[in-house]
Design an enzyme around this catalytic site. Structure first.
Site, PDB file in Angstrom:
ATOM      1  N   ASP A  31      12.529  -8.213   2.209  1.00 51.30           N
ATOM      2  CA  ASP A  31      11.518  -8.659   3.175  1.00 51.30           C
ATOM      3  C   ASP A  31      12.089  -9.867   3.896  1.00 51.30           C
ATOM      4  O   ASP A  31      12.808 -10.672   3.292  1.00 51.30           O
ATOM      5  CB  ASP A  31      10.212  -9.014   2.459  1.00 51.30           C
ATOM      6  CG  ASP A  31       9.021  -8.916   3.400  1.00 51.30           C
ATOM      7  OD1 ASP A  31       8.148  -8.060   3.163  1.00 51.30           O
ATOM      8  OD2 ASP A  31       8.968  -9.681   4.380  1.00 51.30           O
ATOM      9  N   GLU A 160      -5.054   1.944  -1.452  1.00 46.21           N
ATOM     10  CA  GLU A 160      -5.115   0.637  -2.103  1.00 46.21           C
ATOM     11  C   GLU A 160      -6.080   0.735  -3.280  1.00 46.21           C
ATOM     12  O   GLU A 160      -7.053   1.477  -3.242  1.00 46.21           O
ATOM     13  CB  GLU A 160      -5.596  -0.423  -1.102  1.00 46.21           C
ATOM     14  CG  GLU A 160      -4.594  -0.615   0.003  1.00 46.21           C
ATOM     15  CD  GLU A 160      -4.991  -1.699   0.988  1.00 46.21           C
ATOM     16  OE1 GLU A 160      -5.852  -2.525   0.658  1.00 46.21           O
ATOM     17  OE2 GLU A 160      -4.419  -1.704   2.081  1.00 46.21           O
ATOM     18  N   LEU A 255     -17.063  12.016   0.913  1.00 46.12           N
ATOM     19  CA  LEU A 255     -18.400  12.293   1.438  1.00 46.12           C
ATOM     20  C   LEU A 255     -19.395  11.251   0.939  1.00 46.12           C
ATOM     21  O   LEU A 255     -20.579  11.546   0.797  1.00 46.12           O
ATOM     22  CB  LEU A 255     -18.854  13.701   1.023  1.00 46.12           C
ATOM     23  CG  LEU A 255     -18.205  14.868   1.772  1.00 46.12           C
ATOM     24  CD1 LEU A 255     -18.731  16.206   1.256  1.00 46.12           C
ATOM     25  CD2 LEU A 255     -18.443  14.769   3.288  1.00 46.12           C
ATOM     26  N   CYS A 265      -5.633   0.937   7.143  1.00 49.51           N
ATOM     27  CA  CYS A 265      -5.079   2.189   7.681  1.00 49.51           C
ATOM     28  C   CYS A 265      -6.001   2.941   8.631  1.00 49.51           C
ATOM     29  O   CYS A 265      -5.652   3.174   9.779  1.00 49.51           O
ATOM     30  CB  CYS A 265      -4.683   3.114   6.535  1.00 49.51           C
ATOM     31  SG  CYS A 265      -3.268   2.508   5.652  1.00 49.51           S
ATOM     32  N   LYS A 325     -12.867  -2.351   0.126  1.00 47.73           N
ATOM     33  CA  LYS A 325     -13.240  -1.389  -0.921  1.00 47.73           C
ATOM     34  C   LYS A 325     -12.961  -2.045  -2.266  1.00 47.73           C
ATOM     35  O   LYS A 325     -12.321  -3.115  -2.315  1.00 47.73           O
ATOM     36  CB  LYS A 325     -12.483  -0.078  -0.755  1.00 47.73           C
ATOM     37  CG  LYS A 325     -10.995  -0.168  -0.983  1.00 47.73           C
ATOM     38  CD  LYS A 325     -10.395   1.203  -0.826  1.00 47.73           C
ATOM     39  CE  LYS A 325      -9.337   1.461  -1.849  1.00 47.73           C
ATOM     40  NZ  LYS A 325      -8.742   2.764  -1.755  1.00 47.73           N
TER      41      LYS A 325
HETATM   42  C1  UDX Z   1      -6.333   5.384   3.157  1.00 46.05           C
HETATM   43  C2  UDX Z   1      -5.920   6.817   2.810  1.00 46.05           C
HETATM   44  O1  UDX Z   1      -6.812   7.354   1.825  1.00 46.05           O
HETATM   45  C3  UDX Z   1      -4.490   6.861   2.309  1.00 46.05           C
HETATM   46  O2  UDX Z   1      -4.100   8.201   2.107  1.00 46.05           O
HETATM   47  C4  UDX Z   1      -3.581   6.203   3.341  1.00 46.05           C
HETATM   48  O3  UDX Z   1      -2.259   6.148   2.859  1.00 46.05           O
HETATM   49  C5  UDX Z   1      -4.059   4.793   3.674  1.00 46.05           C
HETATM   50  O4  UDX Z   1      -5.433   4.828   4.090  1.00 46.05           O
HETATM   51  P1  UDX Z   1      -7.121   3.213   1.795  1.00 46.05           P
HETATM   52  O5  UDX Z   1      -7.302   2.569   3.125  1.00 46.05           O
HETATM   53  O6  UDX Z   1      -6.436   2.466   0.713  1.00 46.05           O
HETATM   54  O7  UDX Z   1      -6.337   4.612   1.947  1.00 46.05           O
HETATM   55  O8  UDX Z   1      -8.575   3.546   1.233  1.00 46.05           O
HETATM   56  P2  UDX Z   1      -9.526   4.814   1.050  1.00 46.05           P
HETATM   57  O9  UDX Z   1      -9.868   4.937  -0.373  1.00 46.05           O
HETATM   58  O10 UDX Z   1      -9.008   6.019   1.718  1.00 46.05           O
HETATM   59  O11 UDX Z   1     -10.834   4.301   1.824  1.00 46.05           O
HETATM   60  C6  UDX Z   1     -10.806   3.985   3.210  1.00 46.05           C
HETATM   61  C7  UDX Z   1     -12.159   3.521   3.680  1.00 46.05           C
HETATM   62  O12 UDX Z   1     -13.102   4.571   3.677  1.00 46.05           O
HETATM   63  C8  UDX Z   1     -12.768   2.423   2.798  1.00 46.05           C
HETATM   64  O13 UDX Z   1     -13.370   1.467   3.660  1.00 46.05           O
HETATM   65  C9  UDX Z   1     -13.813   3.139   1.982  1.00 46.05           C
HETATM   66  O14 UDX Z   1     -14.885   2.305   1.617  1.00 46.05           O
HETATM   67  C10 UDX Z   1     -14.273   4.194   2.976  1.00 46.05           C
HETATM   68  N1  UDX Z   1     -14.822   5.393   2.339  1.00 46.05           N
HETATM   69  C11 UDX Z   1     -14.021   6.204   1.580  1.00 46.05           C
HETATM   70  C12 UDX Z   1     -16.151   5.738   2.541  1.00 46.05           C
HETATM   71  O15 UDX Z   1     -16.906   5.017   3.225  1.00 46.05           O
HETATM   72  N2  UDX Z   1     -16.628   6.896   1.980  1.00 46.05           N
HETATM   73  C13 UDX Z   1     -15.863   7.731   1.249  1.00 46.05           C
HETATM   74  O16 UDX Z   1     -16.379   8.762   0.786  1.00 46.05           O
HETATM   75  C14 UDX Z   1     -14.520   7.367   1.023  1.00 46.05           C
END
Ligand code: UDX
Length: 439
Positions: A31, A160, A255, A265, A325
């Site tokens: 890095d 994450e 869901l 992301c 999250k």
């Molecule tokens: C996401 C993708 O899942 C992953 O494959 C990619 O590499 C990076 O982005 P991440 O951002 O770590 O991962 O979290 P994720 O668990 O996917 O949740 C993303 C957001 O969606 C969170 O804010 C979470 O609270 C929200 N979420 C997720 C919902 O509101 N409802 C759901 O049913 C699932």
């Protein structure tokens, strides 16, 4: 055992490098941020990610994993260099590729042996070809011999909070390249994981990453739209999602209705995909709607609170959860922060608690009183909002909470509590899409 360099020690780079080391490879993580590398070398992780610190320590002690800021050292004799740098949103929503460019230039400057450049950062479709161009042109302008290299796209799908287990147990590995044998070599690195490996062309692999994230964001916005309808129609979205999810074609995951998606992301990638679509003359109408629904989902909390409290001016609102999250201290695009800013604009006084995210959040919410426990947040509050579904919020002492609150109003933005039980306990309970009495 392969010799690997990973450029970038953010979520993707740090976790990928550590997992490759754990699989027995010889890994150097690089890095350009000296402070970050210094801290990692002292065992202080730059992010909170369950299990990461331990895994780094194990592999550093075993001599398979080192961290450095020195490109020359990091690239000596490596067979594979993974680019896992950040690609933040630019002014127009496009992905900003400056860090990818500098990594490609450093590879061009430092490497004089055959190498495979693997792109793990989420980059616009076409970036693999662009990286190839950058390396070739740089060699020419610096008067070097042409470099023998291949570019492979290997998008990362880890989440994450469960990054290590996602990295070690992926649903699939996607590899794209103009050179199939290069992609096959990278596939071999993943053999111990025993998962399906898909090899395709460069641009298709890059598109798979965006399409996957956009689809998951769409699924969430879809259920949030259903939740809003459920509130008006007297249905329960949790049951609706369960009923839908039992259909194999739909599936149960992603869901959960709530406050919408955030994090590092989805917001960035959906925006970047929509931007790419517009640039190439197509109309990303579905993606625009998905983003708009997501913005509204935060606003609905304000609307619910304003109604329940009869205005927000000088009302005290307690926020449970700041990270986007659970199981992470990441607060990027966290619904809680947006909600706090909207509430403050209407004159509300905010208290908040988060098990891990408070430190990162505090400069962004300077007027908020940060508390040590959920009970402290509840003291004197006119309403409580669950913004992040941390496990420790699921089983609170509700008698105690109700006793210390000024008014027993709760907005359960993640549907972690049972509406009927909360009503029985005497709370004025509002979930997301939980039928006509509870919204
Ligand atoms: C996401 C993708 O899942 C992953 O494959 C990619 O590499 C990076 O982005 P991440 O951002 O770590 O991962 O979290 P994720 O668990 O996917 O949740 C993303 C957001 O969606 C969170 O804010 C979470 O609270 C929200 N979420 C997720 C919902 O509101 N409802 C759901 O049913 C699932």
């Amino acid at each position: 055992m392969s010799k690997i360099c990973v450029v970038g020690t953010g979520y993707v780079g740090l976790v990928t490098g550590t997992c490759f080391a754990d699989l027995g490879n010889d890994v150097t993580c690089l890095d350009i941020n000296e402070e970050r590398i210094e801290k990692i070398n002292k065992g202080i992780m730059p992010i909170y990610e369950p299990g990461l610190e331990q895994l780094v320590e194990t592999n550093v002690s075993a001599g398979r994993l080192i961290f450095t800021t020195d490109y020359a050292l990091a690239l000596t004799n490596v067979e594979y260099v993974f680019i896992a740098v950040g690609t933040p949103s630019g002014d127009e929503g496009e992905a900003d590729l400056q860090f990818v460019r500098s990594a490609a230039e450093a590879i061009s400057d430092q490497v004089n042996h055959p190498i495979i450049v693997v792109n793990k950062s989420t980059v616009p479709v076409g970036t693999g070809d662009w990286v190839t161009d950058i390396i070739n042109k740089r060699r020419k302008t610096t008067g070097g011999e042409p470099l023998d290299f291949k570019v492979v796209s290997n998008p990362e799908f880890l989440r994450e909070g469960s990054a290590i287990s996602d990295c070690m147990n992926p649903d699939r590995v996607v590899l794209g390249s103009t050179d199939r044998s290069a992609a096959q070599k990278i596939a071999e690195l993943y053999t111990p994981l025993r998962c399906p490996v898909m090899i395709t062309d460069l641009r298709t692999a890059e598109m798979i990453k965006y399409a996957s994230n956009a689809f998951l964001a769409t699924k969430i916005s879809f259920i949030n739209e259903m939740a809003n309808m459920c509130e008006e129609l007297g249905a329960d979205v949790v049951e609706v999602a369960r009923g839908m999810g039992l259909d194999n074609r739909i599936g149960p995951s992603f869901l959960d209705a709530g406050l919408g998606w955030g994090g590092s992301c989805f917001p960035k990638d959906v925006k970047a995909l929509a931007h790419m679509a517009v640039l190439h003359g197509t109309h990303p109408q579905l993606l625009q709607a998905v983003m708009e629904i997501n913005r509204n989902q935060r606003r609905r909390v304000i609307y619910k609170l304003r109604n329940a409290l009869n205005g927000l001016n000088e009302k005290t609102v307690g926020i449970l959860g700041l990270s986007f999250k659970p199981n992470t201290d990441d607060i990027r695009d966290a619904p809680a922060l947006e909600i706090i800013h909207m509430l403050e604009n209407e004159g509300a006084i905010i208290k908040a608690y988060d098990p891990q995210g408070a430190e990162n959040a505090k400069t962004m919410i300077p007027r908020v009183t940060l508390c040590e426990t959920p009970y402290k947040v509840a003291e004197g509050a006119d309403a409580l909002v669950v913004a992040t579904e941390w496990n420790e919020f699921k089983q609170l002492d509700f008698e105690r909470i109700k006793e210390v609150m000024n008014q027993p109003v709760v907005i359960d933005g993640r549907n972690i509590w049972d509406p009927e039980q909360m009503l029985e306990k005497g709370f004025n309970y509002f979930g997301v899409g939980r039928g006509s009495n509870t919204h």
